[in-house]
Write a protein that holds these residues in place. Structure first.
Motif, PDB file in Angstrom:
ATOM      1  N   ASP A 130       0.837  -1.198   0.000  1.00 49.50           N
ATOM      2  CA  ASP A 130       0.000   0.000   0.000  1.00 49.50           C
ATOM      3  C   ASP A 130       0.875   1.252   0.000  1.00 49.50           C
ATOM      4  O   ASP A 130       2.112   1.176  -0.031  1.00 49.50           O
ATOM      5  N   GLY A 131       0.247   2.417   0.040  1.00 49.11           N
ATOM      6  CA  GLY A 131       0.977   3.673  -0.046  1.00 49.11           C
ATOM      7  C   GLY A 131       1.796   4.004   1.174  1.00 49.11           C
ATOM      8  O   GLY A 131       2.673   4.877   1.123  1.00 49.11           O
ATOM      9  N   GLN A 132       1.534   3.338   2.297  1.00 52.51           N
ATOM     10  CA  GLN A 132       2.290   3.589   3.529  1.00 52.51           C
ATOM     11  C   GLN A 132       3.469   2.633   3.691  1.00 52.51           C
ATOM     12  O   GLN A 132       4.150   2.656   4.714  1.00 52.51           O
ATOM     13  N   GLY A 133       3.695   1.779   2.711  1.00 48.70           N
ATOM     14  CA  GLY A 133       4.815   0.849   2.776  1.00 48.70           C
ATOM     15  C   GLY A 133       4.482  -0.482   3.407  1.00 48.70           C
ATOM     16  O   GLY A 133       5.363  -1.342   3.538  1.00 48.70           O
ATOM     17  N   ASN A 134       3.228  -0.685   3.833  1.00 47.00           N
ATOM     18  CA  ASN A 134       2.829  -1.977   4.391  1.00 47.00           C
ATOM     19  C   ASN A 134       2.704  -3.015   3.280  1.00 47.00           C
ATOM     20  O   ASN A 134       2.361  -2.688   2.137  1.00 47.00           O
ATOM     21  N   LEU A 135       2.953  -4.261   3.631  1.00 44.64           N
ATOM     22  CA  LEU A 135       2.774  -5.365   2.698  1.00 44.64           C
ATOM     23  C   LEU A 135       1.585  -6.210   3.135  1.00 44.64           C
ATOM     24  O   LEU A 135       1.316  -6.359   4.332  1.00 44.64           O
ATOM     25  N   PHE A 136       0.896  -6.779   2.145  1.00 44.82           N
ATOM     26  CA  PHE A 136      -0.291  -7.592   2.379  1.00 44.82           C
ATOM     27  C   PHE A 136      -0.096  -8.936   1.689  1.00 44.82           C
ATOM     28  O   PHE A 136       0.191  -8.988   0.492  1.00 44.82           O
ATOM     29  N   VAL A 137      -0.255 -10.016   2.445  1.00 42.50           N
ATOM     30  CA  VAL A 137      -0.120 -11.371   1.921  1.00 42.50           C
ATOM     31  C   VAL A 137      -1.505 -12.016   1.908  1.00 42.50           C
ATOM     32  O   VAL A 137      -2.185 -12.066   2.944  1.00 42.50           O
ATOM     33  N   LEU A 138      -1.923 -12.496   0.737  1.00 39.06           N
ATOM     34  CA  LEU A 138      -3.217 -13.165   0.613  1.00 39.06           C
ATOM     35  C   LEU A 138      -3.077 -14.608   1.088  1.00 39.06           C
ATOM     36  O   LEU A 138      -2.578 -15.471   0.367  1.00 39.06           O
ATOM     37  N   ASP A 139      -3.523 -14.873   2.305  1.00 36.33           N
ATOM     38  CA  ASP A 139      -3.494 -16.214   2.896  1.00 36.33           C
ATOM     39  C   ASP A 139      -4.866 -16.850   2.686  1.00 36.33           C
ATOM     40  O   ASP A 139      -5.647 -17.023   3.618  1.00 36.33           O
ATOM     41  N   GLN A 140      -5.163 -17.193   1.433  1.00 34.30           N
ATOM     42  CA  GLN A 140      -6.514 -17.642   1.091  1.00 34.30           C
ATOM     43  C   GLN A 140      -6.846 -18.999   1.700  1.00 34.30           C
ATOM     44  O   GLN A 140      -8.019 -19.299   1.928  1.00 34.30           O
ATOM     45  N   VAL A 141      -5.853 -19.836   1.977  1.00 28.89           N
ATOM     46  CA  VAL A 141      -6.132 -21.134   2.596  1.00 28.89           C
ATOM     47  C   VAL A 141      -6.776 -20.938   3.966  1.00 28.89           C
ATOM     48  O   VAL A 141      -7.687 -21.678   4.356  1.00 28.89           O
ATOM     49  N   ASN A 142      -6.328 -19.910   4.696  1.00 29.08           N
ATOM     50  CA  ASN A 142      -6.894 -19.613   6.016  1.00 29.08           C
ATOM     51  C   ASN A 142      -7.991 -18.549   5.958  1.00 29.08           C
ATOM     52  O   ASN A 142      -8.464 -18.094   7.004  1.00 29.08           O
ATOM     53  N   GLY A 143      -8.382 -18.122   4.759  1.00 33.78           N
ATOM     54  CA  GLY A 143      -9.480 -17.173   4.622  1.00 33.78           C
ATOM     55  C   GLY A 143      -9.180 -15.787   5.147  1.00 33.78           C
ATOM     56  O   GLY A 143     -10.060 -15.127   5.710  1.00 33.78           O
ATOM     57  N   ARG A 144      -7.954 -15.290   4.930  1.00 35.93           N
ATOM     58  CA  ARG A 144      -7.584 -14.002   5.515  1.00 35.93           C
ATOM     59  C   ARG A 144      -6.452 -13.347   4.726  1.00 35.93           C
ATOM     60  O   ARG A 144      -5.881 -13.935   3.799  1.00 35.93           O
ATOM     61  N   ILE A 145      -6.143 -12.111   5.123  1.00 38.19           N
ATOM     62  CA  ILE A 145      -5.024 -11.356   4.575  1.00 38.19           C
ATOM     63  C   ILE A 145      -4.148 -10.935   5.750  1.00 38.19           C
ATOM     64  O   ILE A 145      -4.657 -10.462   6.773  1.00 38.19           O
ATOM     65  N   LEU A 146      -2.841 -11.111   5.628  1.00 34.07           N
ATOM     66  CA  LEU A 146      -1.911 -10.683   6.670  1.00 34.07           C
ATOM     67  C   LEU A 146      -1.263  -9.368   6.249  1.00 34.07           C
ATOM     68  O   LEU A 146      -0.739  -9.251   5.140  1.00 34.07           O
ATOM     69  N   GLN A 147      -1.314  -8.371   7.137  1.00 34.00           N
ATOM     70  CA  GLN A 147      -0.740  -7.050   6.878  1.00 34.00           C
ATOM     71  C   GLN A 147       0.425  -6.817   7.831  1.00 34.00           C
ATOM     72  O   GLN A 147       0.303  -7.037   9.038  1.00 34.00           O
TER      73      GLN A 147
END
Length: 577
Positions: free
Chosen positions: A61-78
């Motif tokens: 994102d614009g603030q430098g955070n990274l997002f990982v799509l953890d679709q197996v667990n039904g979530r996104i890790l930021q």
């Protein structure tokens, strides 16, 4: 129409020869172990005809955070890559969202689930957490098909609606499509420093070079004119980003005629359009991932690398260049992967004459079949849990659709058979689909797995596994010579039926997949070099190449109710001329 402009041509050659400084090494900025805890990601272990699978996308994102799509667990890790020891925020997705791709920009969390869906934090919650927060997301809206920036962002990595089926099903138009080269491509990008821009990718002479013109969407002001040339043949070319220092980033592939040493890299240009260097992406021997690279506002390039034990988020090393003329980034950093194999395949296989028209028609029949999901087909709810990872037996696309019409043959681990057999079993009340790939195949479930689907399209009733396919299919030496009905096979792992090259030179395929298709037969689009680097081999069913080759008749007899895995690796066939 493209406007004439004054071009700054940038060619990149012999990266190691013309380097101006030390090549920075790749650095792991954060690792996640496999599991379901807050600081873990879901991993589906590899097995026979099952590729290792994990998070499918990485976005910044614009603030430098990274997002990982953890679709197996039904979530996104930021998480913040500059604070690797802090706990990630866990963004829980709605239960009815099962995405395969993720893009984050300007506060929007957009996922691809057959179309673009936008998520946000539920009331009284915020995604601007301090680390370790658990946040429930809810759907805001489904982006309209005319949202050019969102649609283009997902298309960068192949998350897009497939092309016309009619062109492939008609023999005359199919031949024309196959011969079509790279077409001009207009891309829409929401950049960090220049807002929304238009990038026109314009084919140049031959297949090894393009011109890239960038202009603002609001004023149509041209802000960049770049040139790109590789040693062999360009595959995917995607304009990714303009960072906070006004530098340009372009994702590109170089694919030799041999298909070996195909490379994928990000080129960085200065604000004046001159080359600064490249980031070589370490794709070799990694499992298939949809969005494997992202660029931060500061210009950091991150790569998502999946392993049997979890995932690494890698800061990709930068290689400075000067006086470059042609890109020659040949990967050599990773040893050759050893395919999964639980026994040597020694059979001498034979094949019966077939044709591409039958293969394509059969494939689309598997993908487009409409059928009613009865309570007997649906099974118990809650359904049985898979062993080894967080998943239930029933494919996701069937979830909650009892007594509804559904489309496509479901994925079924170890199952095989013709479309007629599938219909017969469904009408008799057999369970539909089984994605528990760590359990033994079940004889009481209907559907097809990846190799059973390809076997069916080639007219075989015997199930040739991915390890057995080399016995009935010849390698296609030049991947650019793939034709509809050929396949991309990774022995011991996964196989896809090739359909065509898209206008922007990606590979459109059809596959039976638990992840990329949410548990059914569907069409997908992938960058070609990313498949080749990951161990997929272009192959051609021998009946397409040699009409004199035949197979014993019992390989084509449809059994009334195929059950479990019936591997050709356990049979011995003979070649007849």
């Amino acid at each position: 129409m493209f406007r004439p402009t004054s071009w700054i041509w940038v060619f990149i050659v012999g990266a190691s020869i013309f380097a101006t400084g030390t090549h920075a090494e790749d650095t792991v900025v954060r690792s996640f172990s496999g599991g379901s805890a807050a600081s873990m990601v879901g991993i589906v272990p590899a097995g026979e005809d099952v590729e290792l699978a994990g998070p499918q996308a990485l976005s910044a994102d614009g603030q430098g955070n990274l997002f990982v799509l953890d679709q197996v667990n039904g979530r996104i890790l930021q998480f913040d890559p500059k604070r690797p020891d802090s706990d990630p925020d866990v963004l829980k997705m709605p239960r009815d969202v099962q995405p395969t791709d993720l893009v984050v920009h300007n506060g929007d969390i957009m996922v691809w689930d057959g179309g673009v869906r936008t998520l946000k934090a539920a009331p009284d919650q915020s995604t601007r957490g301090l680390g370790g927060d658990e946040i429930q997301l809810e759907e805001v809206s489904s982006r309209a098909t005319d949202d050019q920036v969102a649609i283009s962002a997902f298309a960068q990595m192949g998350s897009q609606p497939p092309g016309s089926a009619t062109e492939l099903l008609d023999q005359n138009t199919r031949a024309a499509v196959v011969k079509t080269g790279r077409q001009p491509d207009r891309q829409y990008v929401a950049s960090r420093s220049k807002g929304s821009v238009i990038a026109d990718i314009i084919p140049d002479k031959g297949n090894s070079s393009v011109r890239i013109e960038i202009q603002t969407m609001v004023t149509n002001e041209t802000i960049g004119a770049l040139g790109l040339r590789v040693r062999d043949q360009l595959g995917t070319v995607e304009f990714l980003e303009i960072d906070n220092s006004d530098r340009f980033y372009v994702l590109a592939e170089d694919i030799p005629p041999s298909g070996k040493n195909a490379s994928t890299f990000v080129v960085r240009y200065a604000a004046n359009g001159r080359i600064e260097g490249i980031y070589e992406l370490p794709l070799e021997n990694t499992p298939l991932t949809r969005r494997f690279v992202t660029i931060s506002g500061d210009g950091d390039v991150y790569f998502l690398r999946t392993k049997p034990t979890g995932v690494d988020v890698v800061g990709v090393g930068f290689r400075p260049l000067r006086n470059a003329s042609v890109i020659d980034a040949r990967p050599s950093r990773t040893a050759t992967a050893q395919p999964y194999n639980n026994g040597k395949f020694n059979a001498t296989a034979a094949v019966r004459p077939s044709n591409r028209q039958q293969a394509i028609e059969t494939a689309f029949a598997f993908e487009g079949v409409q059928w009613k999901l009865t309570p007997a087909n649906y099974g118990n709810d809650p359904d049985s849990q898979c062993s080894g990872f967080n998943r239930i037996r029933r494919p996701w696309y069937l979830q909650g659709k009892v007594n509804q019409e559904v489309r496509g043959v479901p994925y079924c681990w170890g199952c095989h058979g013709s479309l007629a057999n599938f219909r017969q079993r469904i009408e008799s009340g057999t369970l539909a689909g089984n994605v528990c790939t760590r359990n033994a195949p079940r004889p009481d479930v209907a559907g097809v797995d990846c190799s059973a689907f390809v076997s069916a399209t080639w007219g075989l009733s015997v199930h040739y596994t991915t390890a057995a396919i080399p016995a009935i299919a010849a390698p296609v030496t030049n991947p650019w010579e793939l034709k509809p009905g050929d396949a991309l096979n990774k022995p011991g792992s996964h196989v896809m039926l090739f359909l065509r090259f898209t206008p922007d030179r990606k590979a459109e395929v059809m596959e039976s997949s638990t992840g990329g298709c949410n548990g059914r037969v569907c069409r997908n689009i992938y960058p070609l070099a990313s498949l080749l680097a990951r161990g997929y081999t272009p192959v051609r069913f021998r009946a397409f190449a040699d009409d004199q080759t035949t197979v014993s008749a019992d390989a084509y007899q449809d059994s009334d109710a195929p059950t479990g895995r019936k591997s050709a690796a356990t049979k011995t066939a003979t070649k007849r001329r």
